[in-house]
Design a protein around this motif. Structure first.
Motif, short mmCIF file in Angstrom:
data_model
loop_
_atom_site.label_atom_id
_atom_site.label_comp_id
_atom_site.label_asym_id
_atom_site.label_seq_id
_atom_site.Cartn_x
_atom_site.Cartn_y
_atom_site.Cartn_z
N GLU A 32 -10.46 13.63 0.90
CA GLU A 32 -11.76 13.28 1.45
C GLU A 32 -11.69 12.14 2.46
O GLU A 32 -12.40 12.14 3.47
N SER A 81 -9.39 24.39 13.66
CA SER A 81 -8.86 23.64 12.52
C SER A 81 -9.59 22.31 12.34
O SER A 81 -9.83 21.87 11.21
N GLU A 88 -10.44 18.96 -2.97
CA GLU A 88 -11.10 18.48 -1.76
C GLU A 88 -11.24 16.97 -1.76
O GLU A 88 -11.08 16.31 -0.72
N ARG A 117 -15.98 20.16 8.32
CA ARG A 117 -16.94 20.78 7.41
C ARG A 117 -16.51 20.66 5.95
O ARG A 117 -17.34 20.76 5.05
N SER A 118 -15.22 20.48 5.70
CA SER A 118 -14.74 20.39 4.32
C SER A 118 -15.03 19.03 3.68
O SER A 118 -14.91 18.89 2.46
N LYS A 119 -15.41 18.04 4.48
CA LYS A 119 -15.69 16.72 3.94
C LYS A 119 -16.92 16.78 3.04
O LYS A 119 -17.93 17.39 3.36
N LEU A 120 -16.82 16.11 1.90
CA LEU A 120 -17.91 16.12 0.93
C LEU A 120 -19.01 15.15 1.29
O LEU A 120 -20.13 15.26 0.78
N GLU A 157 -11.32 22.90 -7.75
CA GLU A 157 -11.38 23.02 -6.30
C GLU A 157 -11.98 21.76 -5.68
O GLU A 157 -11.53 21.27 -4.64
N LYS A 204 -12.98 22.99 10.80
CA LYS A 204 -12.82 23.33 9.38
C LYS A 204 -12.60 22.07 8.55
O LYS A 204 -13.18 21.93 7.46
N ALA A 205 -11.78 21.16 9.06
CA ALA A 205 -11.53 19.91 8.33
C ALA A 205 -12.80 19.08 8.25
O ALA A 205 -13.09 18.45 7.22
#
Length: 622
Positions: free
Chosen positions: A176, A192, A172, A198-201, A168, A195-196
């Motif tokens: 990135e 959306s 991601e 917050r998904s950044k590492l 997973e 969400k994008a």
């Protein structure tokens, strides 16, 4: 839970909080006066030399020169901190303060929230170190044994324990560096976009001390304004008590904060990186800003108007900051080691290039460099001056990562500030990339997996004379002509086309899969090829996380280690430090300690024999 085994005398047991949920920051008290008293728990800010808020000169600038000549009176740069002589002892917070400051993982050596236990001498005494590195450990090295070796059994950076679900996370990581859509005025895509985001590492945020946003790697002003406000409130809370906050952990994210004068720089990472690594990255971003504005200009703007919007004077340089940030996200050995990679060349070939540079030198030249594929080929410099890794990192980022200069084609004349040389004024850089059409040089233009061009060979001249363009252009033409005649260009291009050697090319039959070797005196490093074991961006990111962990283990203890050995279910790794070199290497988990030690010793011997090919020693001096 990791089991750290070190020869450090009696057992020192401290609570392992790596698996607990970090407590929230304490509520702000009504009466702030007690914070200045001795009863206030110390934050992670620490009063470390070169990192205080009033110190505007980055500690990264105090690293040694890239040649044998060092900067007099400078400290030694060690993983984001400036120290003098030995490592600066870290403060030992009380058990009650550990959660208050930040929760630290077991992988951080300077982190006190971990368990360290001593083993009987029969298991880890001097004899054990001798068996680890054979005859490399001398009798002199056996003194002060507590700093000689550290052995650790780690669950493994390739395992779910530290990387979560690897599949997973890799998914991601693939997206990135993708850009996030802007928020529409009607807010129809807000969910959306959030969400994008917050998904950044990993995130980088730069704001002024007044709370004005300056730069964000991901997201526009409409998206990050609320987060900037929260971060500014937290920073101000600690700064009001003259105890600047440096780092903390929230959930699975690490926050590193660097305050420099009127700027606050923040790194937020869910990757496996130490706070020291993150702070070193923030130092580099700060240097990038200085290279555009210079320190006096920035101070003048903020002193006259503290609420200055710095985005206007920085307009057009966002790509440089983003390229630098993306390099850190992918993994940057140069930043980790605070060193430069040099192109491997025969000693005679490099000497011929150096002599040609000296022969073609003009009076206006301050520094001259030949760089191939982001690796240093040759330097011409004044006898009493030297270049600094931080400055050259910025130049290489501009030329080979951001790509804006090369995209313009032809020649470029660029004013820039080199903070390590002089952070108060501008120099002028002449840049020319070799091309087959103009120079008659067969340069293969193709991109590698790490995004760099195999055939990108640049001529760089730096001068203090703002009217020196035509003079340096003529020097460039003379240099190309002479190098074409004596075959130097062919040697450079041949070396570039060969790429980095694999471990088995260097040591046939070796158990090593990858290594980093740093020459401490030259502040340069060499490394093996990523292929075939680390051919994907995610696998390279994990490899650099291993090296970052090893580097922290060596450099972040009050008494510096010489050897650190790590095992996991998927790999074994070794870090070895001496006054001459630093070595970091990785092998499969099935590799015995003796086999790893033998391979490391053979690699060090190879590097010593090949030193004049691997590193630029001294350069061309006038």
């Amino acid at each position: 839970m990791a089991n750290n085994t070190s020869q450090e005398g009696s057992p020192q047991l401290k609570p392992d909080t790596s698996e607990e949920t970090p407590p929230p920051l304490p509520p702000r008290p009504e009466n702030l006066t007690f914070l200045a008293g001795s009863g206030r728990p110390q934050s992670s800010a620490g009063s470390v030399k070169g990192t205080q808020r009033g110190s505007l000169r980055p500690s990264l600038l105090q690293s040694k020169a890239t040649t044998a000549l060092s900067l007099e009176g400078s400290g030694q740069y060690t993983h984001g901190e400036t120290i003098s002589g030995s490592s600066t002892p870290s403060r030992q917070p009380s058990l009650a303060n550990i959660g208050y400051n930040y929760m630290r993982s077991a992988s951080d050596v300077d982190d006190t929230a971990s368990i360290r236990s001593a083993v009987p001498p029969s298991e880890s005494g001097v004899g054990d170190v001798e068996s680890l590195l054979g005859d490399v450990v001398t009798e002199r090295d056996q003194t002060a044994f507590e700093s000689v070796a550290s052995v650790r059994q780690d669950p493994g950076l390739f395992e779910e324990t530290l990387f979560g679900d690897a599949a997973e996370l890799e998914k991601e990581f693939e997206t990135e560096l993708d850009e996030i859509d802007e928020l529409k005025t009607d807010g129809s895509n807000q969910e959306s976009v959030m969400k994008a985001w917050r998904s950044k590492l990993k995130h980088y945020l730069i704001l002024s001390s007044a709370g004005k946003p300056i730069y964000s790697r991901h997201g526009d002003d409409h998206l990050i304004t609320n987060y900037i406000g929260i971060i500014q409130t937290i920073i101000s809370f600690y700064n009001s008590a003259d105890d600047p906050l440096r780092s903390f952990t929230a959930g699975d994210a690490r926050f590193a904060i660097l305050s420099r004068g009127y700027l606050n720089l923040v790194a937020i990472s869910r990757l496996h990186e130490s706070f020291s690594e993150l702070r070193a990255q923030l130092e580099a971003l700060y240097m990038q800003i200085l290279s555009t504005l210079t320190l006096p200009n920035m101070e003048r703007m903020f002193s006259s108007r503290p609420s200055t919007d710095l985005r206007r004077p920085l307009q057009g340089t966002e790509s440089l900051l983003s390229a630098l940030a993306d390099g850190f996200t992918r993994g940057s050995p140069s930043t980790l080691l605070s060193a430069l990679e040099c192109l491997k060349l025969r000693k005679a070939h490099r000497n011929a290039i150096n002599n040609t540079l000296l022969k073609c030198r003009t009076p206006s030249l301050l520094y001259g460099l030949i760089v191939a594929n982001g690796r240093l080929v040759s330097v011409v410099r004044p006898k009493k001056h030297s270049l600094h890794p931080g400055d050259l990192h910025l130049v290489f980022n501009m030329l080979f990562e951001a790509g804006g200069v090369k995209a313009g084609g032809g020649e470029n004349w660029i004013p820039l500030c080199l903070p390590g040389f002089n952070n108060t004024g501008y120099l002028y850089m002449y840049v020319s990339f070799l091309s087959a059409s103009r120079d008659g040089v067969e340069v293969e233009e193709r991109r590698t997996a790490d995004g760099k061009g195999e055939g990108e060979v640049a001529i760089i001249f730096i001068s203090a004379n703002k009217e020196g363009f035509f003079e340096l252009r003529q020097m460039r033409n003379d240099l190309i002509e002479q190098m074409s005649k004596n075959g130097s260009l062919d040697h450079i291009l041949e070396s570039v086309s060969q790429g980095r050697s694999s471990c088995t090319d260097i040591l046939p039959g070796t158990v090593l899969r990858h290594f980093l070797y740093k020459s401490r005196s030259n502040v340069q490093y060499c490394m093996s090829s990523y292929d075939p074991f680390f051919s994907t961006p995610f696998s390279r990111r994990r490899l650099l996380s291993i090296y970052g962990d090893l580097h922290a283990q060596l450099h972040s203890r009050p008494v510096r280690l010489k050897i650190h050995y790590t095992t996991s279910t998927s790999y074994v790794a070794l870090a070895w430090s001496s006054p001459v070199f630093e070595l970091y290497c990785v092998a499969p988990a099935s590799t015995s300690r003796a086999a790893l030690a033998q391979a490391a010793t053979a690699l060090v011997n190879w590097a010593k024999r090949s030193e004049e090919r691997l590193f630029l020693i001294g350069g061309a001096v006038f």
